[in-house]
Scaffold this active site. Structure first.
Site, PDB file in Angstrom:
ATOM      1  N   GLY A  43       0.864  -1.095   0.153  1.00 21.78           N
ATOM      2  CA  GLY A  43       0.093  -0.016  -0.007  1.00 21.78           C
ATOM      3  C   GLY A  43       0.889   1.307   0.027  1.00 21.78           C
ATOM      4  O   GLY A  43       2.113   1.251  -0.298  1.00 21.78           O
ATOM      5  N   ASP A  88       0.527   3.800   5.882  1.00 15.65           N
ATOM      6  CA  ASP A  88      -0.644   2.985   5.869  1.00 15.65           C
ATOM      7  C   ASP A  88      -0.846   2.263   7.023  1.00 15.65           C
ATOM      8  O   ASP A  88      -2.001   1.437   7.359  1.00 15.65           O
ATOM      9  CB  ASP A  88      -1.026   2.354   4.534  1.00 15.65           C
ATOM     10  CG  ASP A  88      -1.636   3.308   3.513  1.00 15.65           C
ATOM     11  OD1 ASP A  88      -1.899   4.559   3.990  1.00 15.65           O
ATOM     12  OD2 ASP A  88      -1.733   3.091   2.406  1.00 15.65           O
ATOM     13  N   SER A 142       3.775  -2.231   8.680  1.00 19.48           N
ATOM     14  CA  SER A 142       4.515  -2.995   9.678  1.00 19.48           C
ATOM     15  C   SER A 142       3.817  -3.056  11.264  1.00 19.48           C
ATOM     16  O   SER A 142       3.852  -3.977  11.813  1.00 19.48           O
ATOM     17  CB  SER A 142       5.939  -1.976   9.727  1.00 19.48           C
ATOM     18  OG  SER A 142       6.571  -1.986   8.831  1.00 19.48           O
ATOM     19  N   HIS A 160       6.690   3.436   0.222  1.00 22.62           N
ATOM     20  CA  HIS A 160       7.242   4.529  -0.636  1.00 22.62           C
ATOM     21  C   HIS A 160       7.550   4.379  -2.170  1.00 22.62           C
ATOM     22  O   HIS A 160       7.944   3.162  -2.331  1.00 22.62           O
ATOM     23  CB  HIS A 160       8.558   4.991   0.245  1.00 22.62           C
ATOM     24  CG  HIS A 160       9.036   6.237  -0.252  1.00 22.62           C
ATOM     25  ND1 HIS A 160       9.586   6.770  -1.486  1.00 22.62           N
ATOM     26  CD2 HIS A 160       9.012   7.558   0.359  1.00 22.62           C
ATOM     27  CE1 HIS A 160       9.648   8.053  -1.398  1.00 22.62           C
ATOM     28  NE2 HIS A 160       9.477   8.565  -0.359  1.00 22.62           N
ATOM     29  N   SER A 179      32.540  15.438 -30.058  1.00 20.70           N
ATOM     30  CA  SER A 179      32.539  16.034 -30.944  1.00 20.70           C
ATOM     31  C   SER A 179      33.408  17.018 -31.161  1.00 20.70           C
ATOM     32  O   SER A 179      33.991  17.604 -30.148  1.00 20.70           O
ATOM     33  CB  SER A 179      31.020  16.864 -30.980  1.00 20.70           C
ATOM     34  OG  SER A 179      30.924  17.679 -32.166  1.00 20.70           O
ATOM     35  N   GLY A 180      34.270  17.046 -32.528  1.00 22.60           N
ATOM     36  CA  GLY A 180      35.309  18.161 -32.668  1.00 22.60           C
ATOM     37  C   GLY A 180      36.723  17.602 -32.162  1.00 22.60           C
ATOM     38  O   GLY A 180      37.817  18.202 -32.177  1.00 22.60           O
ATOM     39  N   GLY A 217      38.280  15.199 -33.853  1.00 25.23           N
ATOM     40  CA  GLY A 217      39.122  14.863 -34.900  1.00 25.23           C
ATOM     41  C   GLY A 217      38.898  13.436 -35.349  1.00 25.23           C
ATOM     42  O   GLY A 217      39.744  12.904 -36.095  1.00 25.23           O
ATOM     43  N   SER A 247      36.632  11.984 -37.196  1.00 27.81           N
ATOM     44  CA  SER A 247      36.241  11.763 -38.694  1.00 27.81           C
ATOM     45  C   SER A 247      37.450  12.275 -39.732  1.00 27.81           C
ATOM     46  O   SER A 247      37.701  11.438 -40.424  1.00 27.81           O
ATOM     47  CB  SER A 247      35.100  12.739 -39.240  1.00 27.81           C
ATOM     48  OG  SER A 247      33.844  12.043 -38.614  1.00 27.81           O
ATOM     49  N   SER A 268      29.252   7.861 -29.987  1.00 29.34           N
ATOM     50  CA  SER A 268      29.060   6.789 -29.363  1.00 29.34           C
ATOM     51  C   SER A 268      29.492   6.690 -27.823  1.00 29.34           C
ATOM     52  O   SER A 268      30.408   5.997 -27.216  1.00 29.34           O
ATOM     53  CB  SER A 268      29.753   5.284 -29.828  1.00 29.34           C
ATOM     54  OG  SER A 268      30.963   5.746 -30.324  1.00 29.34           O
TER      55      SER A 268
END
Length: 635
Positions: free
Chosen positions: A31, A35, A38, A114, A470-471, A473, A475, A542
């Site tokens: 629940g 509530d 326990s 919870h 990115s950047g 090198g 490629s 990636s």
């Protein structure tokens, strides 16, 4: 003295015999937060006279020290064992308690309310026969009540006790009780799977309707909680289902004995019974059923045994021994329901480990078909699943497994998902059915294989996977390597991140989920390139280790080499040839790697290029030299 000892031994034996003959009920309490779950279990143990004197003394002391009920006993402290639970007044872990009455034995799981710990609740529910769903009479049905009820229904628990608690705080109002019961039954009707609902008004704190009927609610004519738990009919369906035993290990202590040990998930087995081993579909006959206490004439669901067979069959851990006349199914693609249990979202295409029974296989989840709203039960479009969300997804495995639909067999139809890097359990699921393509799509035998295609090119196929910010090198270096290889007469193909997004992956954006799918597709294409005998250069950011690992596993270690183009963020940002970093800093580009999306550095790169000290030409020459050392090309 001997006579007295014999009497004591006889009493012990009689007691143990009586315990063996009692039925066992596994149930959970669940629940929303606070509530009274326990407190309910603690009160149940107390009122049933199942607490020892030393436990009661400890409870009295703890109640004075850290209790929340003033001078009264705080029964929640009996089951809230973790210090952090006592400090916060909430249940975090699943607390299991065994107790017994004259009529029945019980194992109760006190599960967290919870939302953060929904995963723990699902764990406790996975083995339960009945669920007590508590509702605070002052608050009524809450989101977590609905979520737990939904999970319970999907996990195959057919018996619900709707425990409307804290009735003492609403003056034991029959109208409050009736309104909540009507609303819950209306909600549960749309859930499906829940066969029996017994609503009981109670006060766990005051003991109303826990063991005895409450004088404060003489309008209630149903059973008290313990009375219901002792008499509720629970189907012991496991023994009536077809025989299933996942093989845990092969027991071969010497050359003269070979047995297959495991826990019987369902059904019964006797020597002489015909069995089928899946997924190999080999058949044999049971020769004997071996245990530590001697051979058995029959074994049933719930027992751990070792089976020996009349025939020599190749069987290993993860296989399932089934009834020959009613075997499980075998497939590698399924429709499933998944409860996601990790803080990081489920990303379609990301590889996970799937554990079902004793088998562990590689799994990939496609984009969810839909997410299920636990409040309205509506099916919503979803690109991923977040923590505690439930969705219906197709799942693909790297090899076929034996299984049953979860509705037919909880033991052989339920699974967990494990993160391949952290080994953390990130999800749990239930198999609905095998997809048709699982049995209709087969590998086609080809006359010309990948070895032949590579040999006529005079080279060894390999994937050079260039990764970096990115950047960085990537490629630029990959393009120089490609040009040099062509000049040497090599057969190559280059896959560049930007170029692929103009075609194959033009439907994908730059969210983490789309990045995962982007790399998955490229990895599959790269594999096809190696099948053609080509040297394939892949230049993609990636950013995630999991996806690079997926690509590595597709190709194999000797055909997949990571080239890490190591460039500090500040250097890559200073270059910014495409102006992307400037846009990302201005908030015009979301989920940009290095700015608001992480980059996970490769752990086992074959080559690392430091572009702050190495020129692109020198880097390309280093890579060519390494390729020659690997035997990919000859110089």
């Amino acid at each position: 003295m001997a006579h007295k000892s014999e009497l004591i031994a006889d009493d012990i034996e009689a007691y143990l015999k009586s315990q063996e003959e009692k039925s066992l009920l596994r149930f959970i309490t669940c629940g929303s937060v606070d509530d009274g779950k326990s407190t309910l279990i603690g009160r149940l143990l107390y009122e049933s006279k199942l607490i020892f004197e030393d436990q009661l003394s400890a409870l009295e002391a703890d109640s004075k020290k850290m209790g929340t009920q003033g001078d009264k006993l705080d029964f929640a402290l009996l089951v809230d064992g973790l210090a952090s639970e006592r400090e916060q007044g909430i249940t975090i872990d699943v607390a299991y308690r065994f107790f017994s009455t004259e009529k029945r034995k019980f194992i109760v799981a006190d599960t967290p309310g919870h939302e953060q710990y929904t995963r723990n609740m699902a764990t406790g529910a996975s083995t339960a026969d009945l669920a007590i769903i508590l509702i605070d009479a002052r608050k009524g049905i809450l989101t977590q009540t609905r979520r737990h009820s939904f999970i319970v229904s999907r996990l195959g628990i057919e018996n619900i006790v709707l425990a409307i608690n804290k009735m003492d705080l609403v003056d034991y109002s029959q109208q409050v009780f009736s309104d909540i019961e009507i609303a819950y039954r209306e909600f549960a009707r749309d859930l499906g799977g829940i066969e029996h609902i017994t609503a009981i008004p109670m006060s766990a704190l005051e003991g109303d309707n826990i063991v005895d009927h409450s004088a404060n609610m003489d309008w209630y004519t149903g059973p008290a909680l313990l009375e219901h738990l002792e008499t509720v009919g629970v189907r012991d369906a496991a023994q009536t289902k077809p025989f299933r035993m996942p093989v845990q290990w092969v027991n071969r202590p010497n050359l003269d004995f070979r047995g297959f040990a495991g826990y019987i998930a369902s059904g019964t087995i006797e020597p002489g019974d015909r069995v089928k081993v899946l997924p190999s579909a080999k058949e044999s006959t049971v020769k004997s059923i071996v245990t530590m206490d001697g051979d058995l004439n029959e074994a049933v669901a719930g027992q751990s045994v070792t089976l020996t067979l009349e025939d020599e069959i190749d069987i290993s851990r993860g296989d399932i021994i089934c009834a020959s006349g009613n075997p499980a199914e075998v497939a590698n693609q399924f429709e499933t329901t998944i409860l996601w249990m990790a803080d990081e979202p489920l990303y379609p295409g990301r590889p996970y480990l799937l554990k079902i029974g004793t088998a562990t296989v590689n799994a990939t989840i496609t984009r969810p078909k839909y997410r299920i709203d636990v409040n309205t039960l509506a099916h919503e479009a979803a690109l991923e699943l977040d923590l505690n969300e439930v969705g219906v997804c197709n799942i693909s495995l790297d090899r076929a497994i034996a299984f049953d639909a979860y509705d037919d067999n909880r033991e052989t139809g339920g699974f967990i998902l494990i993160d391949k890097i952290t080994n953390a359990t990130v999800g749990m699921g239930m198999i609905h059915f095998a997809l048709r393509r699982s049995s209709n799509v087969h590998w086609q035998a080809l006359d010309v294989d990948r070895t032949t295609r590579a040999s006529i090119k005079g080279q060894k196929p390999v994937v050079l996977w260039f990764t970096g910010l990115s950047g960085s090198g990537k490629s630029t270096i990959a393009n120089i390597v490609d040009r040099k290889l062509i000049a040497m007469g090599a057969h190559t193909m280059m896959l560049d991140g930007d170029n692929v997004r103009h075609g194959l992956n033009k439907d994908l954006g730059f969210t983490d989920a789309d990045r995962v799918e982007n790399i998955r597709r490229v990895a599959e294409v790269a594999k096809l390139m190696t099948d053609a005998g080509l040297i394939t250069l892949v230049s993609f950011i990636s950013p995630f280790r999991a996806e690079r690992r997926l690509a590595r596993e597709l190709m194999g270690e000797d055909e997949f080499k990571v080239v890490y183009v190591d460039t500090p963020l500040e250097v890559a940002e200073a270059r910014d040839a495409k102006g992307l970093y400037k846009k990302a800093r201005a908030g015009q580009i979301k989920n940009f790697t290095g700015i608001d999306s992480p980059y996970e550095t490769p752990e086992n790169a074959a080559i690392t290029i430091d572009t702050t000290t190495t020129s692109p030409e020198d880097a390309a020459e280093q890579i060519i030299e390494m390729m020659a050392q690997w035997g990919v090309i000859s110089r």
